[in-house]
Write a protein that holds these residues in place. Structure first.
Motif, PDB file in Angstrom:
ATOM      1  N   PHE A 103      38.566  38.556  43.522  1.00 33.74           N
ATOM      2  CA  PHE A 103      39.695  39.449  43.220  1.00 33.74           C
ATOM      3  C   PHE A 103      39.469  40.232  41.913  1.00 33.74           C
ATOM      4  CE2 PHE A 103      41.472  35.873  45.661  1.00 33.74           C
ATOM      5  CZ  PHE A 103      41.915  36.565  46.764  1.00 33.74           C
ATOM      6  N   SER A 104      38.237  40.674  41.727  1.00 33.47           N
ATOM      7  CA  SER A 104      37.905  41.424  40.511  1.00 33.47           C
ATOM      8  C   SER A 104      37.668  42.902  40.778  1.00 33.47           C
ATOM      9  CB  SER A 104      36.654  40.827  39.851  1.00 33.47           C
ATOM     10  OG  SER A 104      35.540  40.882  40.734  1.00 33.47           O
ATOM     11  N   ASN A 131      43.705  41.009  36.501  1.00 34.00           N
ATOM     12  CA  ASN A 131      42.984  40.028  35.672  1.00 34.00           C
ATOM     13  C   ASN A 131      42.179  39.040  36.511  1.00 34.00           C
ATOM     14  OD1 ASN A 131      44.115  41.178  33.327  1.00 34.00           O
ATOM     15  ND2 ASN A 131      45.928  39.874  33.504  1.00 34.00           N
ATOM     16  N   ASP A 132      41.578  39.533  37.587  1.00 31.83           N
ATOM     17  CA  ASP A 132      40.723  38.728  38.466  1.00 31.83           C
ATOM     18  C   ASP A 132      41.489  37.642  39.206  1.00 31.83           C
ATOM     19  OD1 ASP A 132      38.742  40.323  37.472  1.00 31.83           O
ATOM     20  OD2 ASP A 132      37.878  38.812  36.141  1.00 31.83           O
ATOM     21  N   TYR A 133      42.741  37.905  39.529  1.00 33.25           N
ATOM     22  CA  TYR A 133      43.546  36.990  40.322  1.00 33.25           C
ATOM     23  C   TYR A 133      44.310  37.784  41.379  1.00 33.25           C
ATOM     24  CZ  TYR A 133      42.971  33.443  36.634  1.00 33.25           C
ATOM     25  OH  TYR A 133      42.454  32.556  35.725  1.00 33.25           O
ATOM     26  N   LEU A 134      44.529  37.126  42.518  1.00 31.49           N
ATOM     27  CA  LEU A 134      45.550  37.591  43.457  1.00 31.49           C
ATOM     28  C   LEU A 134      46.833  36.869  43.084  1.00 31.49           C
ATOM     29  CD1 LEU A 134      46.661  38.904  46.069  1.00 31.49           C
ATOM     30  CD2 LEU A 134      45.816  36.892  47.289  1.00 31.49           C
ATOM     31  N   GLU A 279      48.757  32.095  41.384  1.00 35.94           N
ATOM     32  CA  GLU A 279      47.524  32.856  41.232  1.00 35.94           C
ATOM     33  C   GLU A 279      46.437  32.246  42.111  1.00 35.94           C
ATOM     34  OE1 GLU A 279      47.906  34.422  36.596  1.00 35.94           O
ATOM     35  OE2 GLU A 279      46.665  32.668  37.071  1.00 35.94           O
ATOM     36  N   PHE A 280      45.726  33.115  42.838  1.00 39.92           N
ATOM     37  CA  PHE A 280      44.539  32.715  43.599  1.00 39.92           C
ATOM     38  C   PHE A 280      43.325  33.253  42.856  1.00 39.92           C
ATOM     39  CE2 PHE A 280      48.015  32.662  46.569  1.00 39.92           C
ATOM     40  CZ  PHE A 280      47.770  31.565  47.389  1.00 39.92           C
ATOM     41  N   ASP A 281      42.482  32.317  42.392  1.00 36.94           N
ATOM     42  CA  ASP A 281      41.335  32.695  41.565  1.00 36.94           C
ATOM     43  C   ASP A 281      40.186  33.236  42.413  1.00 36.94           C
ATOM     44  OD1 ASP A 281      39.564  33.019  39.539  1.00 36.94           O
ATOM     45  OD2 ASP A 281      39.201  30.907  39.169  1.00 36.94           O
TER      46      ASP A 281
END
Length: 288
Positions: A103-104, A131-134, A279-281
């Protein structure tokens, strides 16, 4: 003011030279003007002027030279690049990646993902990439938000899949479920869900009959303050397996033959009217 052309400037210079020559001939030491033969000079100047005027007229008649057009098969410079072709899944082996993302990507969303709510008329939720999260946020009670990868549909002969995701329960409320989805279609799907209190469920959602619990249990020694978890799922044939933080719980395996193909994704559920944020990393789909 119009700008003088080189031909016009040269004609002016020639005229000045002619006047200067006549002036010199008219000096006190020069013979009388009527005795000087200037016909040859005048004829030469006139010939030069005629040639220049003819050249200028020709330039005005000829169209300006245009640059050659670009080749017909060259797209304009501002056209977007062509979309990536659909992945070829026919030759994948166990362990190969079907799809993965951290997610970036640029923007506030991730290409290929779509979202919807159940019940469908509930729209009090937010989902975006940052910020690189969903990030999925919901505060309307008894509502599930689904985020599904729409670009891949696993057909019946290649529907076996493993899903891995790292999640963090960052919202103010702790009364929610976080889930992974496999074999999703308009008919239904399987849903593997961990609650904020340490309970887990394997659901079957049928588009006609709604939700059915296939299996459930509780995690031993679960700490509610541990908000981040690694969730893993395998859907192989009619065997469905749920692993949490690398371990399969006691009732984490079940069999069902209702759905044999479909898509994959994630979901977030809230029980009460509290602000839930998850948040999904990363998310990975691979061949089991």
């Amino acid at each position: 003011m119009p700008t003088s052309t080189p031909q016009r400037k040269l004609l002016l210079i020639l005229g000045v030279l002619l006047l200067a020559a006549l002036a010199c001939l008219g000096g006190s030491d020069a013979p009388p003007v009527d005795t000087v033969d200037t016909s040859a000079t005048e004829a030469a100047l006139q010939a030069t002027q005629n040639a220049l005027e003819a050249q200028q007229q020709q330039q005005q008649q000829d169209p300006p030279t245009q640059p050659p057009p670009p080749p017909a098969d060259d797209p304009p410079a501002d056209d977007p690049p062509p979309a990536d072709p659909a992945p070829d899944l026919s030759n994948l082996q166990s362990g190969d990646i079907i799809y993965s993302t951290d997610f970036s990507g640029p923007g506030d969303w991730e290409d290929g993902w779509v979202h919807f709510a159940i019940p469908e008329d509930n729209d009090n939720y937010t989902t975006y990439v940052e910020n690189d999260y969903l990030y999925v946020e919901v505060e309307q009670a008894d509502t599930t938000i689904y985020v599904v990868y729409d670009n891949i549909y696993l057909e019946r002969d290649q529907a076996d899949v493993r899903l891995d995701a790292f999640v963090d329960n960052v919202g103010d409320a702790r009364d929610n479920n976080i889930s992974l989805i496999c074999r999703g279609s308009s008919e239904g799907w399987y849903e593997f869900s961990l609650t904020s209190s340490g309970l887990y469920f394997i659901y079957k959602y049928d588009a006609v009959d709604g939700y059915e619990i296939l299996s459930q249990g509780g995690l031993q020694g679960y700490n509610r303050n541990d908000t981040d978890h690694e969730l893993s799922v395998t859907c192989i044939g009619d065997e469905l397996t749920f692993a949490i933080n690398g371990e399969i719980p006691r009732y984490g395996v079940v069999t069902d033959r209702s759905f044999r193909e479909g898509q994959f994704g994630v979901s977030v559920y809230t029980l009460r009217n509290n602000l839930v944020g998850v948040e999904f990393d990363y998310f990975i789909a691979s061949v089991p």
